[in-house]
Design a protein around this motif. Structure first.
Motif, PDB file in Angstrom:
ATOM      1  N   PHE A 145      41.099   8.836 -32.862  1.00  0.00           N
ATOM      2  CA  PHE A 145      41.896   7.640 -32.563  1.00  0.00           C
ATOM      3  C   PHE A 145      43.372   8.009 -32.483  1.00  0.00           C
ATOM      4  O   PHE A 145      43.812   9.032 -33.002  1.00  0.00           O
ATOM      5  N   ILE A 146      44.123   7.147 -31.808  1.00  0.00           N
ATOM      6  CA  ILE A 146      45.580   7.253 -31.707  1.00  0.00           C
ATOM      7  C   ILE A 146      46.178   6.146 -32.570  1.00  0.00           C
ATOM      8  O   ILE A 146      45.638   5.034 -32.622  1.00  0.00           O
ATOM      9  N   PRO A 147      47.278   6.405 -33.290  1.00  0.00           N
ATOM     10  CA  PRO A 147      47.856   5.384 -34.166  1.00  0.00           C
ATOM     11  C   PRO A 147      48.487   4.215 -33.410  1.00  0.00           C
ATOM     12  O   PRO A 147      49.675   4.207 -33.088  1.00  0.00           O
ATOM     13  N   LEU A 148      47.644   3.247 -33.100  1.00  0.00           N
ATOM     14  CA  LEU A 148      48.036   2.018 -32.411  1.00  0.00           C
ATOM     15  C   LEU A 148      47.301   0.853 -33.060  1.00  0.00           C
ATOM     16  O   LEU A 148      46.255   1.039 -33.691  1.00  0.00           O
ATOM     17  N   LEU A 149      47.810  -0.350 -32.856  1.00  0.00           N
ATOM     18  CA  LEU A 149      47.178  -1.507 -33.478  1.00  0.00           C
ATOM     19  C   LEU A 149      45.751  -1.700 -33.008  1.00  0.00           C
ATOM     20  O   LEU A 149      44.905  -2.194 -33.760  1.00  0.00           O
ATOM     21  N   ALA A 171      50.997   4.813 -40.410  1.00  0.00           N
ATOM     22  CA  ALA A 171      52.098   5.325 -41.237  1.00  0.00           C
ATOM     23  C   ALA A 171      53.415   4.619 -40.915  1.00  0.00           C
ATOM     24  O   ALA A 171      54.424   5.230 -40.583  1.00  0.00           O
ATOM     25  N   CYS A 172      53.398   3.301 -41.024  1.00  0.00           N
ATOM     26  CA  CYS A 172      54.585   2.494 -40.741  1.00  0.00           C
ATOM     27  C   CYS A 172      54.626   1.353 -41.741  1.00  0.00           C
ATOM     28  O   CYS A 172      53.780   1.256 -42.635  1.00  0.00           O
ATOM     29  N   SER A 173      55.590   0.467 -41.609  1.00  0.00           N
ATOM     30  CA  SER A 173      55.651  -0.691 -42.503  1.00  0.00           C
ATOM     31  C   SER A 173      54.705  -1.777 -41.994  1.00  0.00           C
ATOM     32  O   SER A 173      54.525  -1.937 -40.777  1.00  0.00           O
ATOM     33  N   PRO A 174      54.086  -2.547 -42.881  1.00  0.00           N
ATOM     34  CA  PRO A 174      53.234  -3.655 -42.434  1.00  0.00           C
ATOM     35  C   PRO A 174      53.985  -4.635 -41.538  1.00  0.00           C
ATOM     36  O   PRO A 174      53.392  -5.229 -40.636  1.00  0.00           O
ATOM     37  N   GLY A 175      55.287  -4.769 -41.772  1.00  0.00           N
ATOM     38  CA  GLY A 175      56.090  -5.677 -40.961  1.00  0.00           C
ATOM     39  C   GLY A 175      56.161  -5.280 -39.499  1.00  0.00           C
ATOM     40  O   GLY A 175      56.433  -6.113 -38.634  1.00  0.00           O
ATOM     41  N   LEU A 176      55.908  -4.009 -39.211  1.00  0.00           N
ATOM     42  CA  LEU A 176      55.885  -3.561 -37.821  1.00  0.00           C
ATOM     43  C   LEU A 176      54.588  -3.979 -37.135  1.00  0.00           C
ATOM     44  O   LEU A 176      54.551  -4.168 -35.920  1.00  0.00           O
ATOM     45  N   CYS A 177      53.541  -4.142 -37.917  1.00  0.00           N
ATOM     46  CA  CYS A 177      52.228  -4.495 -37.374  1.00  0.00           C
ATOM     47  C   CYS A 177      52.023  -5.997 -37.210  1.00  0.00           C
ATOM     48  O   CYS A 177      51.277  -6.445 -36.334  1.00  0.00           O
ATOM     49  N   LEU A 178      52.671  -6.785 -38.061  1.00  0.00           N
ATOM     50  CA  LEU A 178      52.377  -8.214 -38.133  1.00  0.00           C
ATOM     51  C   LEU A 178      52.663  -9.004 -36.852  1.00  0.00           C
ATOM     52  O   LEU A 178      51.866  -9.886 -36.497  1.00  0.00           O
ATOM     53  N   PRO A 179      53.772  -8.767 -36.139  1.00  0.00           N
ATOM     54  CA  PRO A 179      54.054  -9.622 -34.974  1.00  0.00           C
ATOM     55  C   PRO A 179      52.925  -9.672 -33.952  1.00  0.00           C
ATOM     56  O   PRO A 179      52.474 -10.757 -33.568  1.00  0.00           O
TER      57      PRO A 179
END
Length: 389
Positions: A32-36, A291-299
């Motif tokens: 997998f690639i690190p994407l949502l 490997a990022c902040s949850p806030g980057l994923c939420l929107p």
């Protein structure tokens, strides 16, 4: 988890460990690639859906789509989180290490956006670009910006895509062409891994890009980029990533593939439930995944998109996870992707290749695995500048 620590090419240390432990789980290695939109694979493993179906799912994070394709082709991976057009390109011998592949399941709908550098957006805004991302308006504004740059003798703007055979490349090209621009002469298009896009924009190596989330939001939050338009506005409810598998592996392991697709379908339903949003964001943000902040994923996960520093827009279907019939691929989708390969000189028009592209996106394996009938609306394709086709 260091997913690659015990890996042996072609088999994987994980597979051997499962046999030694005498478990009844069937090992499956997935790249997998690190994407949502890797969320359904992550949830299938971490929330126990795969294990419930008798699958010991190992996830290996990769850095580029070329690596995903190549490692699937040579047998390092059993299945993969894959760009939707990639199995077609591989099966038609349009790319390196080409082997026949299938796209038996869609992993996510939507999720991409086209982001431009703040100076470019300011110029587009001067030409009345729609702040809410209407693709006709923003494309027209960009065309006027490029016309002015030509008059001034300025260099071409450079846009990034993640791979030549990707929904990102075709969405960017489609958007540009709909505005009367030639993607091959009016801009430069470069290939870059998704997770590097925002940094390349910030350092001036790119003027814009089309990428999956959360790497558009990363530029917006950093104050270096502005989302001009997005996939759901360009081609609503269109497939972005698929479960990629070689025909050889699918033919050799039909029961395992069916069980895996059931697990992923259940995981997709879990990902789609609003009450799981915060847990999913924290899960994806972990060091083994994005490997990022949850806030980057939420929107994007919640459909509350920040297009710019002062512009928010509710787009509930910006990125959709759903099992059941919505995860079934459609032959018409495969044919459309192949038509774009022909349009942009990557392939030659050929009725046999059309049929092959349709077969690669056949829903038969998925429908059989889930015990569901065909989705009557699955053949419908509509893009922003056309009616339904």
């Amino acid at each position: 988890m260091d997913a690659q620590k015990n890996e042996t090419p072609g088999t994987g240390g994980y597979r051997g460990e499962q046999e030694n432990m005498g478990t009844k789980l069937t090992p499956v290695i997935a790249g997998f690639i690190p994407l949502l939109d890797s969320a359904v694979l992550v949830a299938a493993k971490e929330k126990g859906f795969a294990e419930r179906e008798g699958i010991a799912l190992q996830l290996i994070r990769e850095t580029s789509w070329a690596n995903i394709r190549d490692r699937l082709a040579v047998g390092h991976f059993d299945v993969a989180h894959m760009l939707a057009p990639m199995p077609i390109a591989a099966s038609l011998n349009l790319t390196s290490l080409a082997v026949p592949m299938l796209a038996p399941m869609v992993l996510g709908l939507g999720g991409n956006a086209i982001t431009v550098a703040i100076p470019v957006w300011r110029q587009m805004a001067d030409f009345d670009a729609d702040p809410d991302g209407d693709p006709t308006s923003t494309g027209s504004a960009l065309a006027k910006v490029l016309s002015k740059r030509r008059e001034n003798g300025d260099s071409l703007l450079r846009f990034g895509v993640v791979h030549p055979f990707s929904g990102h490349a075709y969405e960017l090209r489609y958007w540009l062409a709909a505005a009367g621009l030639d993607p091959d002469t009016d801009v430069e298009i470069s290939v870059l891994p998704p997770q590097l896009m925002a940094d390349a924009l910030a350092t001036g190596q790119l003027d814009g890009y089309c990428v999956g989330e959360p790497w558009n939001t990363a530029a917006v939050q950093a104050g270096t980029g502005r989302i001009a338009t997005y996939k759901q506005a360009i081609w609503p409810d269109s497939p972005e990533k698929v479960l990629g598998v070689t025909r050889k592996w699918a033919n050799a392991h039909p029961a395992t593939l069916s069980a895996l697709m059931r697990a992923i379908s259940d995981a997709a339903d879990w990902c789609a439930r609003p009450e799981n949003l915060n847990e999913l964001a924290k899960l994806l943000a972990g060091p083994n995944f994005l490997a990022c902040s949850p806030g980057l994923c939420l929107p994007a996960l919640g459909g509350d998109m920040r297009l710019g520093q002062n512009t928010r827009k509710s787009i509930p279907d910006f990125l959709t996870f759903s099992g059941g019939a919505r995860a079934a691929p459609s032959p018409a989708q495969g044919v459309w992707f192949f038509s774009q390969m022909v349009r942009w000189g990557q392939a030659v028009s050929d009725p046999k290749a059309d049929r092959e592209a349709a077969a690669i996106f056949s829903p038969a394996l998925y429908e059989e695995a889930l015990g569901i009938g065909p989705d009557e609306g699955a053949q419908t394709i509509r893009l922003f500048d056309m009616g339904t086709v």
